[in-house]
Design a protein around this motif. Structure first.
Motif, PDB file in Angstrom:
ATOM      1  N   LEU A 107     -24.760  86.338 -80.386  1.00  0.00           N
ATOM      2  CA  LEU A 107     -23.252  85.506 -80.977  1.00  0.00           C
ATOM      3  C   LEU A 107     -22.669  86.219 -81.932  1.00  0.00           C
ATOM      4  O   LEU A 107     -23.262  86.556 -82.680  1.00  0.00           O
ATOM      5  CB  LEU A 107     -23.594  83.960 -81.020  1.00  0.00           C
ATOM      6  N   ALA A 108     -21.310  86.694 -82.108  1.00  0.00           N
ATOM      7  CA  ALA A 108     -20.683  86.946 -83.154  1.00  0.00           C
ATOM      8  C   ALA A 108     -19.480  86.622 -83.029  1.00  0.00           C
ATOM      9  O   ALA A 108     -18.822  86.086 -81.935  1.00  0.00           O
ATOM     10  CB  ALA A 108     -20.971  88.623 -83.063  1.00  0.00           C
ATOM     11  N   SER A 109     -18.565  86.941 -84.190  1.00  0.00           N
ATOM     12  CA  SER A 109     -17.227  86.434 -84.053  1.00  0.00           C
ATOM     13  C   SER A 109     -16.176  87.401 -84.281  1.00  0.00           C
ATOM     14  O   SER A 109     -14.928  87.515 -84.222  1.00  0.00           O
ATOM     15  CB  SER A 109     -17.076  85.310 -85.328  1.00  0.00           C
ATOM     16  N   ASN A 110     -16.423  88.862 -84.783  1.00  0.00           N
ATOM     17  CA  ASN A 110     -15.632  89.963 -85.219  1.00  0.00           C
ATOM     18  C   ASN A 110     -15.593  90.912 -84.061  1.00  0.00           C
ATOM     19  O   ASN A 110     -14.286  91.417 -83.880  1.00  0.00           O
ATOM     20  CB  ASN A 110     -15.998  90.549 -86.402  1.00  0.00           C
ATOM     21  N   GLY A 111     -16.524  90.930 -83.238  1.00  0.00           N
ATOM     22  CA  GLY A 111     -16.392  91.731 -82.172  1.00  0.00           C
ATOM     23  C   GLY A 111     -17.890  91.996 -81.330  1.00  0.00           C
ATOM     24  O   GLY A 111     -18.971  91.576 -81.907  1.00  0.00           O
ATOM     25  N   MET A 112     -17.596  92.421 -80.061  1.00  0.00           N
ATOM     26  CA  MET A 112     -19.061  92.474 -79.173  1.00  0.00           C
ATOM     27  C   MET A 112     -18.970  93.601 -78.369  1.00  0.00           C
ATOM     28  O   MET A 112     -17.643  93.831 -77.720  1.00  0.00           O
ATOM     29  CB  MET A 112     -19.133  90.995 -78.397  1.00  0.00           C
ATOM     30  N   CYS A 113     -20.046  94.251 -77.923  1.00  0.00           N
ATOM     31  CA  CYS A 113     -20.229  95.235 -76.958  1.00  0.00           C
ATOM     32  C   CYS A 113     -21.430  94.728 -76.270  1.00  0.00           C
ATOM     33  O   CYS A 113     -22.373  94.395 -76.722  1.00  0.00           O
ATOM     34  CB  CYS A 113     -20.378  96.622 -77.602  1.00  0.00           C
ATOM     35  N   ALA A 114     -21.560  94.897 -74.828  1.00  0.00           N
ATOM     36  CA  ALA A 114     -22.497  94.757 -73.854  1.00  0.00           C
ATOM     37  C   ALA A 114     -22.517  95.887 -73.171  1.00  0.00           C
ATOM     38  O   ALA A 114     -21.797  96.126 -72.245  1.00  0.00           O
ATOM     39  CB  ALA A 114     -22.572  93.338 -73.228  1.00  0.00           C
TER      40      ALA A 114
END
Length: 525
Positions: free
Chosen positions: A13-20
């Motif tokens: 979980l994060a709020s500024n950016g995500m990569c998978a």
């Protein structure tokens, strides 16, 4: 919530950016780009190109890509086709006259013009923010300095090594041997190629010394490729296709990708009470396997270069799905569909990124079979895809090989909308499995209320070439019940595919999920 006393992965979980994605260094590179002020497209390209160094058996700059993306706050999905075409001088009649009955998998004739670089350059210029020099920097660095070989990569490297030939063995083996887990793989030739692209753009790849290097390798192997074929490489915009499954709308790239197969399969599954079945039971596996056989049979008959395909609307029509669903016997397995000329292959790479402004990117990038054609350019070590193996030599078939034509592609990025809102970019790798994987993932979400990580972790089964491969995550009782229904059941030697997804919560929180079947992770900031 998962049982914390059992092995598993928690959502990230994060709020500024995500990569998978399927390798941690790829995810880290993407997040670094976001933190430097790049957007999701910048980050996705940076991570994808690096994955060609981290997982060279799966992808690379000699391959193709397909991309779906939506701008922040918008539910509109954009599509770009970054797949290449057969050389102009090649056609099916030529190969039939030479005695071929199916596309030769690992010859120069299977090499279509690599188009991913053209697509990445175009997207960097038109959608990205930072520019090629910034987004290619991580891949240049790691290609030069080297990447420790990850466990799954080492396993796949050993499985596919036999296709490497000539200079490819020099570039992708270490002292003639497959690298082991933890050994450092370097590709200084690719680092130089990427430096030139960063400086001079796509023409550095498709014209001049780099193009000449690729052409020399292809022509020496009997290919008909010319400088004009490479110079003409061009990505094209496309109109996405979609289908509803309960409260979800699954969005796919149109043909020549096989996304229509996933949508047809979902429409077939919608005719059954999947939610009333045991999510890990034999009944669900059986119905899904039968739906896949029917959807893949339609794929094999109809999907081709969009310029040649006339049955997309037919595949997406719910009446088609109802008629096909009526052919399914809940108590008996049907015969598998006739195979395409494409041989079974296992994987590709997929990366998804969402940035702080809500831009969502779903990008898939591949050289087709493990190590593609097995042909690499001598000076720079550019490994060339064998996407032409996706053509058929059957005269009159919509997917028949012709010069300048795109083959049917297995790689498909996906996105999901819900109630008119962008909910989730996602992808499920695994070669031919991908449409089945997309349908299974959407069903896990809609029918069983699984969160994305649980939906990816859940065991998989896939009916392919007359065998129903059932992962070890299923019990022996399930395999026995499926055998009684007439399936030829086997436990696959390799885990079925991999998957990545990012759920965009209405609060703005991003929930990343990454498949333990691969080496990768979801990473946010």
């Amino acid at each position: 919530m998962r049982d914390f006393q059992l092995p598993g992965r928690s959502p990230v979980l994060a709020s500024n950016g995500m990569c998978a994605t399927s390798h941690p260094l790829g995810a880290k590179a993407a997040i670094d780009v976001l933190e430097r002020g790049g957007n999701a497209m910048d980050a996705a390209i940076a991570g994808a190109v690096l994955l060609g160094i981290c997982e060279p058996q799966m992808t690379g700059i000699g391959g193709d890509c397909f991309v779906l993306w939506s701008e922040g706050g918008s539910s509109k999905v954009n599509a770009l086709n970054g797949s290449g075409r057969a050389p102009a001088a090649l056609d099916a009649a030529m190969l039939r006259d030479a005695g071929e009955t199916v596309m030769p998998l690992f010859s120069a004739h299977s090499v279509t013009v690599p188009c991913a670089i053209d697509a990445f350059c175009h997207l960097s210029e038109t959608v990205g923010k930072l520019g090629l020099d910034a987004i290619l920097a991580p891949a240049i660095r790691y290609a030069e300095e080297g990447v420790p070989v990850a466990p799954r990569v080492a396993f796949d490297w050993g499985t596919a090594e036999k296709v490497l030939k000539g200079s490819a063995r020099d570039h992708y083996l270490m002292g003639g041997k497959v690298p082991q887990t933890g050994e450092i793989f370097r590709s200084p030739g690719q680092a130089e190629v990427l430096r030139r692209i960063a400086r001079d753009g796509r023409d550095a790849f498709y014209k001049g010394e780099i193009a000449d290097d690729m052409l020399a390798a292809l022509n020496a192997a009997g290919g008909t490729h010319t400088a004009d074929d490479l110079a003409a490489a061009a990505c094209t915009a496309a109109d996405p296709i979609a289908a509803a499954y309960k409260d979800l709308e699954v969005v796919e790239h149109p043909p020549n990708g096989q996304g229509a197969t996933a949508l047809l399969m979902l429409n077939i599954l919608a005719q059954f009470d999947i939610a009333g079945m045991d999510p890990r039971g034999a009944e669900r596996v059986h119905i899904e396997a039968e739906a896949a056989k029917l959807a893949y049979d339609a794929r094999n008959r109809f999907i081709s270069d969009e310029d040649y395909m006339t049955r997309t609307a037919y595949m997406l029509d719910m009446d088609t799905a109802r008629k096909l669903a009526a052919l399914i016997d809940p108590k008996k397995a049907m015969q598998s569909p006739a195979a395409l000329s494409e041989a079974v292959h296992k994987d590709t790479i997929y990366i998804t990124v969402v940035d702080k402004d809500g831009m969502a990117v779903s990008l898939i990038y591949s050289i087709f079979h493990g190590f593609g054609s097995g042909i690499a350019s001598e000076k720079f070590g550019i490994l060339l895809q064998n996407r032409g193996a996706g053509f058929t030599l059957e005269e009159g078939h919509p997917n028949e090989l012709k010069g300048g034509k795109r083959p049917m592609h297995t790689i498909i990025p996906g996105m999901i909308r819900q109630n008119g809102r962008m909910l989730m970019p996602f992808g499920v790798m695994g070669g031919a499995y991908q449409p089945n994987g997309h349908a299974r993932f959407a069903s896990n979400l809609a029918d069983f209320g699984m969160d994305p990580q649980t939906a990816i972790d859940a065991p998989r089964a896939f009916s392919d070439a007359g065998t129903l491969n059932v992962e070890r995550g299923y019990g022996d009782d399930v395999r026995a019940a499926l055998s009684e229904l007439g399936h030829n059941v086997a436990i696959p030697h390799v885990a079925i595919g991999g998957g990545q997804a990012i759920k965009i919560h209405e609060s703005g929180v991003l929930e990343g999920a990454s498949d333990a079947r691969k080496d990768g992770c979801a990473l946010g900031y």
